[in-house]
Design a protein around this motif. Sequence first.
Motif, PDB file in Angstrom:
ATOM      1  N   LYS A 200       0.841  -1.195   0.000  1.00 31.06           N
ATOM      2  CA  LYS A 200       0.000   0.000   0.000  1.00 31.06           C
ATOM      3  C   LYS A 200       0.879   1.248   0.000  1.00 31.06           C
ATOM      4  N   THR A 202       0.859   5.607   0.616  1.00 33.23           N
ATOM      5  CA  THR A 202       0.196   6.833   1.049  1.00 33.23           C
ATOM      6  C   THR A 202       1.248   7.932   1.136  1.00 33.23           C
ATOM      7  N   GLU A 216      -3.496   4.314   8.827  1.00 27.46           N
ATOM      8  CA  GLU A 216      -4.092   2.976   8.944  1.00 27.46           C
ATOM      9  C   GLU A 216      -3.549   2.232  10.164  1.00 27.46           C
ATOM     10  N   GLU A 217      -2.254   2.410  10.444  1.00 27.13           N
ATOM     11  CA  GLU A 217      -1.634   1.745  11.586  1.00 27.13           C
ATOM     12  C   GLU A 217      -1.784   2.554  12.874  1.00 27.13           C
ATOM     13  N   LYS A 218      -2.194   3.833  12.729  1.00 30.47           N
ATOM     14  CA  LYS A 218      -2.286   4.738  13.872  1.00 30.47           C
ATOM     15  C   LYS A 218      -0.974   4.760  14.648  1.00 30.47           C
TER      16      LYS A 218
END
Length: 254
Positions: A200, A202, A216-218
């Motif tokens: 992925k 970003t 997404e993983e914070k």
Amino acid sequence: LTLAMTHSPGEVMQVDFAGKKLCWIDIHTGEVHECEVLVAVMPHSQYTFAIALPSQKTADFIAGLNAALLFFGKRPQIILSDNLKAYVIRADRYEPQFNDLCVQLAAHYGIHLQATRAAKPKDKASVENMVSTVYTRIYAPLRNETYHSRAELNAAIVQQLDKHNRLSYQKKEGTRKSIFSTYELPQMRDLPPELFEIKKTTSAKAQRNYHVYLGEEKNYYSLPYRYVGKQTTIVYTAKIVEIYVGHQRVALHK
């Protein structure tokens, strides 16, 4: 009317999510995390695999398929599932449209994808029946135990799976493991050197604390302080996080 189906050794891996969930408890916060359980079966031998996953989302579904292929040790010709949202985008009796990531997985392993007809659970009766058996032989022995991580829970599942697969058949000689090893495994093909991984991408701006935030993983990941204020590209899989500034990789994290 019913028809007894004959399954060729090593041809099809049937998969399905169990209806009931398992859970683990965070030892620090006491939070209960529910897990979906993916069951995979080789129908000729009924050799069985199961794994607890965070969700039924595509990324977790693919992680479960990878784990199943590793467990069986080789790859079948076909993966058969029902019309899961993570698997099928558009259901069709003759030509279902599969999720792009599942298509990529199939291309990576050289495996064909098949989906059952809508509302026809008998199309994958082996795994449907095995889900019921999993409740008895895996869920039941674990019901009074407490686990503090998904890894702990899956380790316990593997122990119960080993007992299940080594248990003698009721109506014929042998065990699921022995029949699988003798008749199915030789018909299956070797796995490629690397498992299929979802990549992925970003973008994020390097903050004043020389970290970037991966939503997404914070979680925050560091990079050299001289890149503060720069726009970065983050490429990540389930295992690694790579941070790029332009075309240069400036950081790599597990």
